[in-house]
Write a protein that holds these residues in place. Sequence first.
Motif, PDB file in Angstrom:
ATOM      1  N   ALA A  17     -21.124 -20.537 -27.855  1.00 40.81           N
ATOM      2  CA  ALA A  17     -20.424 -21.542 -27.049  1.00 40.81           C
ATOM      3  C   ALA A  17     -18.957 -21.181 -26.884  1.00 40.81           C
ATOM      4  CB  ALA A  17     -20.557 -22.913 -27.697  1.00 40.81           C
ATOM      5  N   VAL A  18     -18.294 -20.821 -27.981  1.00 35.85           N
ATOM      6  CA  VAL A  18     -16.870 -20.495 -27.916  1.00 35.85           C
ATOM      7  C   VAL A  18     -16.652 -19.264 -27.037  1.00 35.85           C
ATOM      8  CG1 VAL A  18     -14.878 -19.748 -29.263  1.00 35.85           C
ATOM      9  CG2 VAL A  18     -16.343 -21.571 -30.133  1.00 35.85           C
ATOM     10  N   GLU A  19     -17.503 -18.258 -27.196  1.00 34.06           N
ATOM     11  CA  GLU A  19     -17.368 -17.043 -26.389  1.00 34.06           C
ATOM     12  C   GLU A  19     -17.509 -17.357 -24.899  1.00 34.06           C
ATOM     13  OE1 GLU A  19     -19.412 -12.619 -25.861  1.00 34.06           O
ATOM     14  OE2 GLU A  19     -20.024 -13.930 -27.504  1.00 34.06           O
ATOM     15  N   ARG A  20     -18.508 -18.165 -24.536  1.00 32.09           N
ATOM     16  CA  ARG A  20     -18.716 -18.505 -23.127  1.00 32.09           C
ATOM     17  C   ARG A  20     -17.571 -19.364 -22.589  1.00 32.09           C
ATOM     18  NH1 ARG A  20     -24.007 -17.665 -21.264  1.00 32.09           N
ATOM     19  NH2 ARG A  20     -25.491 -17.067 -22.886  1.00 32.09           N
ATOM     20  N   LEU A  21     -17.092 -20.292 -23.393  1.00 39.20           N
ATOM     21  CA  LEU A  21     -15.994 -21.144 -22.959  1.00 39.20           C
ATOM     22  C   LEU A  21     -14.738 -20.326 -22.671  1.00 39.20           C
ATOM     23  CD1 LEU A  21     -16.597 -24.059 -25.454  1.00 39.20           C
ATOM     24  CD2 LEU A  21     -16.497 -24.335 -22.964  1.00 39.20           C
ATOM     25  N   LEU A  22     -14.452 -19.364 -23.544  1.00 39.20           N
ATOM     26  CA  LEU A  22     -13.263 -18.542 -23.336  1.00 39.20           C
ATOM     27  C   LEU A  22     -13.424 -17.617 -22.138  1.00 39.20           C
ATOM     28  CD1 LEU A  22     -12.372 -17.594 -27.020  1.00 39.20           C
ATOM     29  CD2 LEU A  22     -11.288 -19.330 -25.578  1.00 39.20           C
ATOM     30  N   SER A  23     -14.600 -17.025 -21.990  1.00 39.91           N
ATOM     31  CA  SER A  23     -14.791 -16.047 -20.916  1.00 39.91           C
ATOM     32  C   SER A  23     -14.738 -16.693 -19.535  1.00 39.91           C
ATOM     33  CB  SER A  23     -16.116 -15.297 -21.112  1.00 39.91           C
ATOM     34  OG  SER A  23     -17.214 -16.173 -20.968  1.00 39.91           O
ATOM     35  N   GLN A  24     -15.123 -17.974 -19.427  1.00 43.83           N
ATOM     36  CA  GLN A  24     -15.081 -18.611 -18.112  1.00 43.83           C
ATOM     37  C   GLN A  24     -13.684 -19.115 -17.769  1.00 43.83           C
ATOM     38  OE1 GLN A  24     -14.697 -22.231 -17.571  1.00 43.83           O
ATOM     39  NE2 GLN A  24     -14.207 -22.448 -19.730  1.00 43.83           N
TER      40      GLN A  24
ATOM     41  N   VAL B 200      -4.302 -26.680 -20.757  1.00 42.63           N
ATOM     42  CA  VAL B 200      -4.671 -25.705 -21.782  1.00 42.63           C
ATOM     43  C   VAL B 200      -6.065 -26.070 -22.295  1.00 42.63           C
ATOM     44  CG1 VAL B 200      -4.165 -24.909 -24.128  1.00 42.63           C
ATOM     45  CG2 VAL B 200      -2.311 -25.153 -22.476  1.00 42.63           C
ATOM     46  N   LEU B 201      -6.979 -25.114 -22.312  1.00 41.01           N
ATOM     47  CA  LEU B 201      -8.340 -25.374 -22.783  1.00 41.01           C
ATOM     48  C   LEU B 201      -8.328 -25.602 -24.291  1.00 41.01           C
ATOM     49  CD1 LEU B 201     -11.439 -25.432 -22.438  1.00 41.01           C
ATOM     50  CD2 LEU B 201     -11.399 -22.934 -22.710  1.00 41.01           C
ATOM     51  N   VAL B 202      -8.807 -26.753 -24.733  1.00 42.45           N
ATOM     52  CA  VAL B 202      -8.886 -27.077 -26.161  1.00 42.45           C
ATOM     53  C   VAL B 202     -10.351 -27.097 -26.576  1.00 42.45           C
ATOM     54  CG1 VAL B 202      -8.411 -28.790 -27.946  1.00 42.45           C
ATOM     55  CG2 VAL B 202      -6.749 -28.408 -26.107  1.00 42.45           C
ATOM     56  N   ILE B 203     -10.703 -26.239 -27.526  1.00 40.22           N
ATOM     57  CA  ILE B 203     -12.076 -26.166 -28.035  1.00 40.22           C
ATOM     58  C   ILE B 203     -12.071 -26.634 -29.482  1.00 40.22           C
ATOM     59  CG2 ILE B 203     -14.059 -24.682 -28.495  1.00 40.22           C
ATOM     60  CD1 ILE B 203     -12.934 -22.727 -26.418  1.00 40.22           C
TER      61      ILE B 203
ATOM     62  N   ALA C  72     -13.428 -29.042 -24.775  1.00 37.60           N
ATOM     63  CA  ALA C  72     -14.828 -28.915 -25.193  1.00 37.60           C
ATOM     64  C   ALA C  72     -14.948 -29.300 -26.658  1.00 37.60           C
ATOM     65  CB  ALA C  72     -15.335 -27.488 -24.984  1.00 37.60           C
ATOM     66  N   LEU C  73     -15.962 -30.080 -26.965  1.00 38.07           N
ATOM     67  CA  LEU C  73     -16.349 -30.371 -28.345  1.00 38.07           C
ATOM     68  C   LEU C  73     -17.683 -29.677 -28.582  1.00 38.07           C
ATOM     69  CD1 LEU C  73     -16.272 -31.827 -31.087  1.00 38.07           C
ATOM     70  CD2 LEU C  73     -17.287 -33.828 -29.958  1.00 38.07           C
ATOM     71  N   VAL C  74     -17.715 -28.785 -29.581  1.00 33.71           N
ATOM     72  CA  VAL C  74     -18.901 -27.985 -29.861  1.00 33.71           C
ATOM     73  C   VAL C  74     -19.464 -28.379 -31.219  1.00 33.71           C
ATOM     74  CG1 VAL C  74     -19.797 -25.649 -30.192  1.00 33.71           C
ATOM     75  CG2 VAL C  74     -17.980 -26.064 -28.514  1.00 33.71           C
ATOM     76  N   ARG C  75     -20.764 -28.633 -31.250  1.00 40.68           N
ATOM     77  CA  ARG C  75     -21.451 -28.930 -32.512  1.00 40.68           C
ATOM     78  C   ARG C  75     -22.734 -28.116 -32.598  1.00 40.68           C
ATOM     79  NH1 ARG C  75     -20.258 -35.457 -32.555  1.00 40.68           N
ATOM     80  NH2 ARG C  75     -18.270 -35.301 -33.686  1.00 40.68           N
ATOM     81  N   SER C  76     -22.874 -27.405 -33.696  1.00 39.75           N
ATOM     82  CA  SER C  76     -24.046 -26.569 -33.944  1.00 39.75           C
ATOM     83  C   SER C  76     -24.933 -27.237 -34.982  1.00 39.75           C
ATOM     84  CB  SER C  76     -23.579 -25.192 -34.439  1.00 39.75           C
ATOM     85  OG  SER C  76     -24.643 -24.478 -35.012  1.00 39.75           O
ATOM     86  N   VAL C  77     -26.197 -26.827 -35.018  1.00 35.64           N
ATOM     87  CA  VAL C  77     -27.114 -27.353 -36.033  1.00 35.64           C
ATOM     88  C   VAL C  77     -27.338 -26.350 -37.167  1.00 35.64           C
ATOM     89  CG1 VAL C  77     -28.277 -28.706 -34.259  1.00 35.64           C
ATOM     90  CG2 VAL C  77     -29.245 -26.505 -34.938  1.00 35.64           C
TER      91      VAL C  77
ATOM     92  N   GLU D 296     -19.147 -27.061 -15.075  1.00 35.54           N
ATOM     93  CA  GLU D 296     -19.579 -26.337 -13.873  1.00 35.54           C
ATOM     94  C   GLU D 296     -19.456 -24.828 -14.068  1.00 35.54           C
ATOM     95  OE1 GLU D 296     -17.155 -27.851 -10.784  1.00 35.54           O
ATOM     96  OE2 GLU D 296     -18.078 -29.848 -10.786  1.00 35.54           O
ATOM     97  N   ARG D 297     -18.368 -24.393 -14.683  1.00 37.78           N
ATOM     98  CA  ARG D 297     -18.177 -22.961 -14.908  1.00 37.78           C
ATOM     99  C   ARG D 297     -19.173 -22.416 -15.922  1.00 37.78           C
ATOM    100  NH1 ARG D 297     -11.674 -21.681 -14.991  1.00 37.78           N
ATOM    101  NH2 ARG D 297     -11.240 -22.287 -12.828  1.00 37.78           N
ATOM    102  N   LEU D 298     -19.436 -23.202 -16.953  1.00 37.71           N
ATOM    103  CA  LEU D 298     -20.428 -22.776 -17.942  1.00 37.71           C
ATOM    104  C   LEU D 298     -21.810 -22.644 -17.311  1.00 37.71           C
ATOM    105  CD1 LEU D 298     -19.585 -24.750 -21.211  1.00 37.71           C
ATOM    106  CD2 LEU D 298     -19.511 -22.294 -20.885  1.00 37.71           C
TER     107      LEU D 298
END
Length: 448
Positions: A166-173, A260-263, A288-293, A314-316
Motif C-alpha cells: 500500500a505504501v509503495e503504491r501510494l508513493l509511486s502514484q 502534502v500526502l500523509v500516510i 491515506a490510512l492503511v491497516r494490515s491484517v 482514483e490514482r490507486l
Amino acid sequence: MSEQTSTPAAARIAGSTAAEIADSVRELIDRGHLSPGDPLPPVRALAERLGVNRNTAVAAYRRLARSGAVVSQGRAGTRVSRPAPPAQEGYAAAGSLRDVGTGNPSPALIPDLAPALQSAAGRPVLYGEAVIDPGFEAWARSWMAPDVPVEADALRLTLTSGAVDAVERLLSQALMRDDAIALEDPCFLASIQTVRLGGYRAVPVPVDAEGMTVEGLRAALDQGVRAVVCTPRAQNPTGASRSAARAAALREVLAEHPYVLVIEDDYYSMLSRHPFHTIIGPEHRRWALVRSVSKFAGPDLCLAVAATDPRTAERLALRLGSGTTWVSHLLQRIGHAVLRDPAALALIERAGAHYAARNADFAGRLARHGIVVPPGDGLSLWVPVPVPARQVADRLMRRGWLARTGDEFQLDPESGPSHHLRLTVHDLPEDDAEQLAADVAAAAAEAG
C-alpha cells in the motif's frame, strides 16, 4: 585520501547543484563506469573542481548515502556501495544462537485459517468485476470509517497486498524520483527499502515517546517534503504510540500544507493497547490510512485496506486493474471470515494483551539490572544501552543470543552508531527471559 586515489571515471562527475551531482554519480554507477568499492573524490577536491560550495558537495554525497548508492567511511573517504541484501524482518541465520530479533508474532496467537478456508470457496470471479468482495468491503468500511476525516459515505477504500504494498503504491502514484519524503527516524525497515528503491529522498524526523516530533515534522516540511509516512501506534522499532496532544500539534503543523500526502500506517491496529489519534485534519486534501491484517491474522494473509481521499483513490485504482493486480477474492473472503469470527477476535484480543504483558515483564527484569526501558507497544522492545549497540550484540552472541541493533533502522548513515537493541521477547519462557535480561546487562557492562 587524495584526489589521485579516486578512479578516472570519478573525474567525470558533473553538476552545479547537489541533485545534479548526485544524479551524475548515479549515472556513472548505472553505466558501469563506477564499480562497487570505487572511491569518490574528497568533498573539498570535488567542490573545487566543479566550482561549487563545499556544502553542495556534502549534500550530494549525503543524498547518495541515503539512497544506498555510496557509503561514507569517515577518514577513509566515500566509496560506491557494494551490493548487500537489505535488512529484513523475520528470522536470521542464527545457527545455534537464540534469535531475539525476529519481530514476529507468536504462531500460537494467530487464528486458525482452516475454518475460513472452507467458507472461502464460491463462484469464480471474472475479469471486469468489482475488485473488492462485497462482504469484505462492508466490514472494512466499518473498520476504517470512525478514524478518517470524512463522512462514511464519502470514504474510498482500496485493497493491497499488505501494508508495504500500500505504501509503495501510494508513493509511486504521487511522487517522482528524488522527491523528498518525511520518515520517522529510527524507521521501519520496509519503509527504508521502499524509499531507496523508489529513488526518493528521505528526510529524517525524530521519534520520541509520543511518536513523530512536532519540530522534526516542521523542519521536514520546511525542506519541501511531498509526503509524510508515519506510524500512529507501536512505532517500529521504538514502540512509541502517538498521544492525543501530539496528534493535535502535528495536525496544526500540517494544516499549512494540505496537499502534502500523509500516510498513516496503523499496522498494529487490533493488537494495540493505545487509542488511535490521527494527524489528518478535516481540511487535509491528500491522505491515506492503511491497516494490515498481517500482525494478528498472520503474515501469509497478505491483505491491507487503504482508506483515502477520492483523488488518491482514483490514482490507486489505475494500478489495481480488475483481474490483473487486484487482491485475490479468495484472500478477501478468508480475511473476512476470520475477522467476523468471535473466537478469532477473542484470540486477537488475547494476543495484544499477551505482547503488552510480556514486554512490560521484560522491562521490569531489565530495570532490576539497572537498564530502564519504557515498555512501549508492539511486538518488540527498544532497549537503550550505554555503549554502541553493536558492541553489546557481539557480546550477546558469545552468550548464545542473536540480537538486532538499532543501526539497521537508522535513516542517516552519518548519524553515528545506535545505542539501542530491538529485542523480541514475548515468546521467551520465564527462565530464558531472566537469563537474557542478565546477559544484556552483563554485555553492556563489559562493552563499557
